[in-house]
Design a protein around this motif. Sequence first.
Motif, mmCIF file in Angstrom:
data_model
loop_
_atom_site.group_PDB
_atom_site.id
_atom_site.type_symbol
_atom_site.label_atom_id
_atom_site.label_comp_id
_atom_site.label_asym_id
_atom_site.label_seq_id
_atom_site.Cartn_x
_atom_site.Cartn_y
_atom_site.Cartn_z
ATOM 1 N N ASN A 50 0.760 -1.232 0.056
ATOM 2 C CA ASN A 50 -0.022 0.058 -0.031
ATOM 3 C C ASN A 50 0.792 1.194 -0.139
ATOM 4 O OD1 ASN A 50 -2.750 -0.938 -0.019
ATOM 5 N ND2 ASN A 50 -2.218 -1.752 1.812
ATOM 6 N N LEU A 53 1.736 1.673 -3.359
ATOM 7 C CA LEU A 53 0.860 2.316 -4.145
ATOM 8 C C LEU A 53 0.729 3.777 -4.054
ATOM 9 C CD1 LEU A 53 -1.503 0.877 -5.907
ATOM 10 C CD2 LEU A 53 -2.803 1.046 -3.924
ATOM 11 N N LYS A 54 0.827 4.269 -2.812
ATOM 12 C CA LYS A 54 0.948 5.875 -2.574
ATOM 13 C C LYS A 54 2.105 6.450 -3.062
ATOM 14 C CE LYS A 54 -0.026 7.294 1.353
ATOM 15 N NZ LYS A 54 -0.097 7.324 3.154
ATOM 16 N N GLY A 55 3.060 5.380 -3.608
ATOM 17 C CA GLY A 55 4.247 6.065 -4.288
ATOM 18 C C GLY A 55 5.262 6.431 -3.044
ATOM 19 N N LYS A 56 5.064 5.760 -1.890
ATOM 20 C CA LYS A 56 5.918 5.961 -0.761
ATOM 21 C C LYS A 56 6.785 4.990 -0.281
ATOM 22 C CE LYS A 56 3.841 9.619 2.039
ATOM 23 N NZ LYS A 56 3.659 9.776 3.525
ATOM 24 N N GLY A 383 7.115 14.055 6.930
ATOM 25 C CA GLY A 383 6.065 13.330 6.330
ATOM 26 C C GLY A 383 6.321 11.875 6.503
ATOM 27 N N ARG A 384 7.291 11.375 7.259
ATOM 28 C CA ARG A 384 7.771 10.081 7.283
ATOM 29 C C ARG A 384 6.828 9.382 8.545
ATOM 30 N NH1 ARG A 384 9.805 7.695 2.931
ATOM 31 N NH2 ARG A 384 10.911 9.389 1.595
ATOM 32 N N LEU A 386 5.304 6.426 9.262
ATOM 33 C CA LEU A 386 5.586 5.138 9.464
ATOM 34 C C LEU A 386 6.969 5.037 10.073
ATOM 35 C CD1 LEU A 386 3.963 2.816 9.337
ATOM 36 C CD2 LEU A 386 5.021 1.955 7.305
ATOM 37 N N PHE B 6 -0.520 5.904 14.092
ATOM 38 C CA PHE B 6 -0.054 4.734 13.383
ATOM 39 C C PHE B 6 -1.276 3.621 12.731
ATOM 40 C CE2 PHE B 6 2.866 1.220 12.720
ATOM 41 C CZ PHE B 6 2.319 0.283 13.296
ATOM 42 N N THR B 9 -2.230 5.296 9.771
ATOM 43 C CA THR B 9 -1.190 4.951 8.527
ATOM 44 C C THR B 9 -1.301 3.521 7.990
ATOM 45 O OG1 THR B 9 0.201 6.257 10.001
ATOM 46 C CG2 THR B 9 1.161 5.306 7.851
ATOM 47 N N ALA B 12 -4.650 3.211 6.168
ATOM 48 C CA ALA B 12 -4.611 4.245 4.994
ATOM 49 C C ALA B 12 -4.375 3.291 3.917
ATOM 50 C CB ALA B 12 -3.425 5.348 5.027
ATOM 51 N N GLY B 13 -3.392 2.366 4.009
ATOM 52 C CA GLY B 13 -2.853 1.619 2.970
ATOM 53 C C GLY B 13 -3.918 0.846 2.511
ATOM 54 N N ALA B 14 -4.810 0.104 3.384
ATOM 55 C CA ALA B 14 -5.941 -0.756 3.137
ATOM 56 C C ALA B 14 -6.857 0.014 2.315
ATOM 57 C CB ALA B 14 -6.687 -1.203 4.457
ATOM 58 N N LEU B 16 -6.624 2.884 0.881
ATOM 59 C CA LEU B 16 -6.439 3.639 -0.558
ATOM 60 C C LEU B 16 -6.454 2.787 -1.671
ATOM 61 C CD1 LEU B 16 -4.759 6.529 -0.040
ATOM 62 C CD2 LEU B 16 -3.111 5.374 -1.145
ATOM 63 N N ALA B 17 -6.188 1.608 -1.704
ATOM 64 C CA ALA B 17 -6.366 0.840 -2.748
ATOM 65 C C ALA B 17 -7.469 1.265 -3.593
ATOM 66 C CB ALA B 17 -6.235 -0.788 -2.510
ATOM 67 N N ASP B 111 7.708 15.103 -2.005
ATOM 68 C CA ASP B 111 7.989 14.199 -0.998
ATOM 69 C C ASP B 111 6.421 13.696 -0.272
ATOM 70 O OD1 ASP B 111 9.670 12.368 0.242
ATOM 71 O OD2 ASP B 111 10.116 13.553 2.240
ATOM 72 N N LEU B 112 6.007 14.558 0.142
ATOM 73 C CA LEU B 112 4.712 14.280 0.784
ATOM 74 C C LEU B 112 3.401 13.550 -0.032
ATOM 75 C CD1 LEU B 112 3.855 16.603 3.638
ATOM 76 C CD2 LEU B 112 5.409 14.592 3.754
ATOM 77 N N LYS B 113 4.003 13.606 -1.593
ATOM 78 C CA LYS B 113 2.837 13.129 -2.578
ATOM 79 C C LYS B 113 1.424 13.700 -2.522
ATOM 80 C CE LYS B 113 5.873 10.043 -3.795
ATOM 81 N NZ LYS B 113 6.611 10.402 -5.174
#
Lengths: 419, 338
Positions: A50, A53-56, A383-384, A386, B6, B9, B12-14, B16-17, B111-113
Amino acid sequence: MSGATDLPKPAFRLSSLIYDTRYRFITIQVIVLILALLFTAWLVENVRSNLALKGKDIDFAFLWRRGGYDIGQHLIPYTNDSTHGRAAMVGLINTLVVAVLASILSTVLGVFLGVLRLSKNWIISRLVGVYVEIFRNVPLLLWIVLVAVVFSETAPAPKDFKLVNGVAKASMSLWDSVAITNRSTNVPFPLLDRPLPAIVTPWFTLPTSLLAILALIAGSIWAVLRLSRRATAVQEATGMRPVTWWQSLAILFAPMLAALYALGFHLDYPALKGFNFQGGLSFDHAFTSLTLALTLYYAAITAEIVRSGIQAISRGQTEASFALGLRPGRTMSLIILPQALRVIIPPMISQWVSLTKDTSLGIAVSYLDLRGTLGGITLNQTGRELECMLLMMLIYLIISLIISALANVYNTSVKLKER
Amino acid sequence: MNKTLFLGTLAAGAMLAGIAAAGTLDDVKARGVLNCGANTGLTGFGAPDANGDYQGFDVDLCKAVAAAVLGDQSKVKYVPTTGETRFTALASGEVDLLVRNSTWTFSRDTDLKLDFVAVNYYDGQGFLVRKDLGVTSAKELGGATICIQTGTTTELNLADYFKSNSLEYTPVTVVDDADAQRQFLAGACDAFTTDASGLASARATLPNPDDYVVLPEIISKEPLGPVVRHGDNNWGDIVRWTYYALVEAEEKGITKANVEEMAASSTDPEVRRLLGVEGEQGKFLGLDNDWAKRAIAANGNYGEIFETNLGESTPIKLARGLNALWSQGGLQYAPPFR
């Protein structure tokens, strides 16, 4: 024992992994282990895919880049040109300072209160009871905020200390040496005019003068102990104890005073310059209120632990001790407390660990600890999320494990020796 | 907060897809509500009023986007975000759009997209101090204690400014504007620094605004604008052009009151294209042709929104300054609708 139980054991077959209780527990454990590993792998893979996917990506390089922000309280050299890693170190040290200080203070206060709670004096034991109930039944965060608000709302502003037409609205306490403003507590700080040359390494500066003074004090104490031992020897030989108090005093103080004079010791008093007090040592109210609230809160919990520990010791121990003619104070310190420690230490370990973790509540009063630097400003500016969170969890985990390990070593040394 | 961030985050992954695949526009339409990241409370820009309804300059942009996309400016769910949580909230998909006095910077854009789609307020960082402090310039703040909001560009600018002027200061890092104001009011800091517009807003809400003064120095460039996630260009286009429609409307004299009349009677081809009388501009965005008309009808054009929330008639009393139209000496300039 009887022949009936000596049935021939069936040989191992594949099916006995399910049906034979001797082997089934292995099967179950292997399955649980595989499931746990699969779940972990799924979590890791989920996060990784994921993020992709976000490009991170996961990248800790930011720790070596310039932080760019300032930190009010830093015990190691730090400027806004320092790296994010250095800022995290500053935060970690701030965390540890509060944790260590609050642990020591709360333990001392808690033991004291725990003993008082059992006092025969009704008023004292009830007062301590009220204290304990109030402090441990209100969330810690509220205590921290309350202490901080009391400081910032009731203490005078620095400019109130200024003389206007010969009158100042506020004045310093303790013979003009301590200034409590609505921002910080300023106390005198010892300074040396002619310090010994410090040993500077890239990582830290070795305070040689301080070490020399500490060595001197240790030496003096050792000499005094020698003196008293010799006096005891003389007493045992002749029955007369020689008078040594003035020798002891001279040994304790004369070398230190001479050394301090030679080093040019003086106190640096805080003084109002511009917007704030300068000079001396300044404790931010964020620091003071966090330490104070943690101390008061955990002292209440420690008091309960100590009380239960003491009450766990059978009444017969006290009676036996009294029968031997020991006074109540000595009974407590020689008979009861050493035994109570065995009950007290294990829950105390978890209190120290949880106190250390609770220092992260300092964010509520803008105390820049590890949570405030690495988990706050650095996280936001880079912005890091994780990476910062993982690193922070790892650091807290390591600190907690170290505390547990050290306390367990102590616990082993005081626990009941089974012979 | 640790845990929330946390878990956020991870979660978010789950989530975002799904979002990335479907596209924010479809998502918003399917939900029927626009999730808009707003300030926790900055009067004039985004703050709940006495009835708990969000009002403000930034909030009106959310409403315009909701009007353009969903046809109803009230279909917005405002998610209060602090300086710390805002970008995580956007990146995790908790909000579709963030309009919260956020400064467009290189690292946030790359960097933060994130994608900053426009600048709805050109700002700069200033200092607010008590008048009786006797300070007339930021250069006199050496040794002062200064309140700053954490997670902002202002915190970095402040460090840079004091360093380049060889001045010392003590930072007091606070989580949001409200806390900063409380600390400042209690005298825990000598100066409060943030964007000049934020200072004007803060000053207006202090008990005796005349006791406080904003120092003349502006120490940074703070282009504030709406932000969307990087990678969903169509959604970015919608927000960008909804904003430009409001600017263009001011330039063309289209107001909340006369938008219907202009659509019916104007002969200016650009106005006709903008209001969907001519051409099929809405289709290019994936919307219908009346999108811009609805956006303007919601709370008026850029100038009207500015005046109602921040202008001379409000307690905040901000002049247009850099935010005047380009034709009136400002920087607000919409690319042609063609």
